[in-house]
Design a protein around this motif. Structure first.
Motif, PDB file in Angstrom:
ATOM      1  N   ILE A   1     -38.956 -34.225  22.152  1.00 47.06           N
ATOM      2  CA  ILE A   1     -37.873 -35.084  22.622  1.00 47.06           C
ATOM      3  C   ILE A   1     -38.115 -36.466  22.035  1.00 47.06           C
ATOM      4  CG2 ILE A   1     -36.744 -36.120  24.624  1.00 47.06           C
ATOM      5  CD1 ILE A   1     -37.792 -33.759  26.298  1.00 47.06           C
ATOM      6  N   ASP A   2     -37.172 -36.962  21.267  1.00 45.36           N
ATOM      7  CA  ASP A   2     -37.343 -38.267  20.630  1.00 45.36           C
ATOM      8  C   ASP A   2     -36.528 -39.323  21.375  1.00 45.36           C
ATOM      9  OD1 ASP A   2     -38.454 -39.744  18.207  1.00 45.36           O
ATOM     10  OD2 ASP A   2     -36.339 -40.298  18.165  1.00 45.36           O
ATOM     11  N   ASN A   3     -37.206 -40.366  21.837  1.00 42.96           N
ATOM     12  CA  ASN A   3     -36.587 -41.445  22.615  1.00 42.96           C
ATOM     13  C   ASN A   3     -36.056 -42.544  21.688  1.00 42.96           C
ATOM     14  OD1 ASN A   3     -36.329 -41.025  25.361  1.00 42.96           O
ATOM     15  ND2 ASN A   3     -38.323 -41.870  25.905  1.00 42.96           N
ATOM     16  N   LEU A   4     -35.200 -42.159  20.741  1.00 39.44           N
ATOM     17  CA  LEU A   4     -34.590 -43.090  19.792  1.00 39.44           C
ATOM     18  C   LEU A   4     -35.650 -43.900  19.047  1.00 39.44           C
ATOM     19  CD1 LEU A   4     -31.671 -43.682  18.870  1.00 39.44           C
ATOM     20  CD2 LEU A   4     -31.715 -45.696  20.321  1.00 39.44           C
ATOM     21  N   SER A   5     -36.581 -43.180  18.403  1.00 39.18           N
ATOM     22  CA  SER A   5     -37.623 -43.832  17.611  1.00 39.18           C
ATOM     23  C   SER A   5     -37.028 -44.529  16.397  1.00 39.18           C
ATOM     24  CB  SER A   5     -38.650 -42.797  17.144  1.00 39.18           C
ATOM     25  OG  SER A   5     -39.327 -42.219  18.235  1.00 39.18           O
ATOM     26  N   THR A   6     -37.740 -45.530  15.911  1.00 41.73           N
ATOM     27  CA  THR A   6     -37.317 -46.251  14.705  1.00 41.73           C
ATOM     28  C   THR A   6     -38.291 -46.042  13.555  1.00 41.73           C
ATOM     29  OG1 THR A   6     -38.462 -48.248  15.486  1.00 41.73           O
ATOM     30  CG2 THR A   6     -36.134 -48.025  16.050  1.00 41.73           C
ATOM     31  N   ASP A   7     -39.218 -45.091  13.718  1.00 43.02           N
ATOM     32  CA  ASP A   7     -40.250 -44.883  12.687  1.00 43.02           C
ATOM     33  C   ASP A   7     -40.046 -43.586  11.903  1.00 43.02           C
ATOM     34  OD1 ASP A   7     -40.880 -42.982  14.567  1.00 43.02           O
ATOM     35  OD2 ASP A   7     -43.020 -43.490  14.680  1.00 43.02           O
ATOM     36  N   ASP A   8     -38.845 -43.086  11.813  1.00 43.61           N
ATOM     37  CA  ASP A   8     -38.452 -41.847  11.122  1.00 43.61           C
ATOM     38  C   ASP A   8     -39.234 -40.620  11.582  1.00 43.61           C
ATOM     39  OD1 ASP A   8     -40.889 -42.121   9.648  1.00 43.61           O
ATOM     40  OD2 ASP A   8     -39.933 -41.811   7.722  1.00 43.61           O
ATOM     41  N   SER A   9     -39.589 -40.591  12.887  1.00 43.24           N
ATOM     42  CA  SER A   9     -40.270 -39.423  13.450  1.00 43.24           C
ATOM     43  C   SER A   9     -39.437 -38.158  13.295  1.00 43.24           C
ATOM     44  CB  SER A   9     -40.551 -39.638  14.944  1.00 43.24           C
ATOM     45  OG  SER A   9     -41.416 -40.706  15.174  1.00 43.24           O
ATOM     46  N   ALA A  10     -38.141 -38.252  13.602  1.00 44.24           N
ATOM     47  CA  ALA A  10     -37.281 -37.069  13.558  1.00 44.24           C
ATOM     48  C   ALA A  10     -37.179 -36.516  12.143  1.00 44.24           C
ATOM     49  CB  ALA A  10     -35.894 -37.415  14.106  1.00 44.24           C
ATOM     50  N   ALA A  11     -37.038 -37.390  11.152  1.00 42.56           N
ATOM     51  CA  ALA A  11     -36.970 -36.932   9.767  1.00 42.56           C
ATOM     52  C   ALA A  11     -38.277 -36.260   9.343  1.00 42.56           C
ATOM     53  CB  ALA A  11     -36.671 -38.114   8.851  1.00 42.56           C
ATOM     54  N   PHE A  12     -39.382 -36.794   9.788  1.00 40.77           N
ATOM     55  CA  PHE A  12     -40.686 -36.197   9.505  1.00 40.77           C
ATOM     56  C   PHE A  12     -40.769 -34.786  10.083  1.00 40.77           C
ATOM     57  CE2 PHE A  12     -44.850 -35.296  11.439  1.00 40.77           C
ATOM     58  CZ  PHE A  12     -45.616 -35.144  10.290  1.00 40.77           C
ATOM     59  N   LEU A  13     -40.298 -34.614  11.323  1.00 39.10           N
ATOM     60  CA  LEU A  13     -40.334 -33.300  11.957  1.00 39.10           C
ATOM     61  C   LEU A  13     -39.449 -32.304  11.225  1.00 39.10           C
ATOM     62  CD1 LEU A  13     -40.173 -34.431  15.700  1.00 39.10           C
ATOM     63  CD2 LEU A  13     -42.131 -33.340  14.580  1.00 39.10           C
ATOM     64  N   GLU A  14     -38.255 -32.733  10.849  1.00 35.85           N
ATOM     65  CA  GLU A  14     -37.340 -31.843  10.138  1.00 35.85           C
ATOM     66  C   GLU A  14     -37.935 -31.343   8.828  1.00 35.85           C
ATOM     67  OE1 GLU A  14     -33.871 -34.259   9.768  1.00 35.85           O
ATOM     68  OE2 GLU A  14     -32.971 -33.522  11.630  1.00 35.85           O
ATOM     69  N   THR A  15     -38.664 -32.216   8.148  1.00 41.65           N
ATOM     70  CA  THR A  15     -39.234 -31.866   6.851  1.00 41.65           C
ATOM     71  C   THR A  15     -40.472 -30.995   6.985  1.00 41.65           C
ATOM     72  OG1 THR A  15     -38.420 -33.923   5.902  1.00 41.65           O
ATOM     73  CG2 THR A  15     -40.190 -32.807   4.713  1.00 41.65           C
TER      74      THR A  15
END
Length: 327
Positions: free
Chosen positions: A37-51
């Protein structure tokens, strides 16, 4: 048919922790589904996970709701039915056999609502970790402590807590909980934002007739302070305010007035101590905590359950025994 377990990690600008610890979670959680669950991070966590972790489900919250609200919002978006959640901090290293011993505890007794594994320090691996250690307890003034940790004194792990035991609260850094029990209590109290929301939830579960357990047959290693370190005045503010609100919600009425009055007085000494040890910002944090607590009183009172357990604590006068009696 319900699936068994969802391991759910709450993330806020914790890409470095995900890089370090998520591979082991994936490796040692073969029979569980994993979500972040990502709390609107600004460190590109979600993009890292997708990749790098396409098998991990990503749930995006539209703002930083904190720990309590972040989990409540994110878990609502998991549509698959699970028997259990494991709410896992991003700065936790899991071990090979960390899941099965916990599930075995649940299967022994349907009244067990939550289970915690042994939580050891990632940096000092022979010692317990502050946030949970070998299971949470509480004294008659509402001060939380743990088997293996009393205030700032932490024990070395010598196998003394390799048991299975009923406790008062399970640490939110690695909290296994039945999904139906979580939602019957409407999850965490989102007003807490962070800190002690898991103690409040466990207290509500106990008041409703459920049990909280610990097993030393499962081990994890926790870094701790990944979002708010121990020296943060905001952490002081949240811990004191939330602890007072938790007592107002859950204490049986005959004890409520006297306990709260004494705690408010003792917080004056705590403010002086924190101010001396950590600086004036911590002194003022105690005052801010009291002001915020008073403002929340009407809403907190409405959240009181109909029934409270009269005997709720495992130690009497812990603060005096520890600091004055040196026990």
């Amino acid at each position: 048919m319900s699936q068994k377990l969802a391991v759910v990690i709450l993330n806020w600008n914790g890409k470095n922790w995900l890089e370090k610890f998520l591979p082991q979670v994936v490796r040692f959680s073969k029979n569980a589904d994993i979500y972040v669950i990502d709390n609107l991070s600004t460190d590109d966590s979600a993009a890292f996970l997708e990749t790098h972790f396409p098998s991990v489900g990503i749930i995006r919250n539209n703002k930083n709701y904190g720990f309590a609200g972040g989990y409540n919002e994110g878990l609502k978006k998991i549509n698959d039915p699970y028997l259990y959640y494991c709410l896992l901090n991003s700065d936790v290293e899991v071990t090979e056999n960390w899941i099965e011993p916990v599930l075995q505890v649940f299967e022994k007794d349907p009244s067990i609502a939550a289970v915690q594994p042994k939580i050891l320090s990632f940096d000092n691996r022979k010692y317990f970790e502050f946030a949970g250690a070998a299971g949470g307890l509480i004294d008659n003034l509402g001060y939380p402590y743990c088997r293996g940790r009393v205030f700032d004194d932490i024990e070395e792990d010598k196998g003394q807590y390799d048991d299975e035991a009923e406790i008062f609260w399970a640490s939110g850094c690695c909290l296994f909980i039945r999904t139906e029990d979580f939602w019957e209590q409407n999850g965490f109290d989102e007003r807490f934002f962070a800190h002690q929301e898991e103690i409040d939830l466990c207290w509500r579960l106990i008041n409703s007739g459920k049990k909280i357990f610990y097993t030393g047959q499962s081990e994890v290693y926790h870094v701790g302070g990944g979002t708010l370190n121990k020296q943060s005045p905001q952490k002081t503010f949240l811990n004191i305010r939330n602890n007072l609100s938790m007592m107002l919600k859950n204490l049986p009425f005959p004890k409520l007035i006297s306990t709260l009055f004494l705690r408010l007085c003792l917080d004056g000494f705590a403010a002086a101590y924190f101010g001396y040890k950590y600086g004036l910002t911590h002194f003022w944090a105690v005052g801010r905590a009291h002001s915020s607590f008073y403002l929340q009183v009407p809403g907190t009172w409405k959240r009181r359950q109909k029934h409270q357990k009269k005997k709720f604590y495992q130690s009497e006068w812990l603060i005096f025994k520890h600091f004055l009696g040196r026990k």
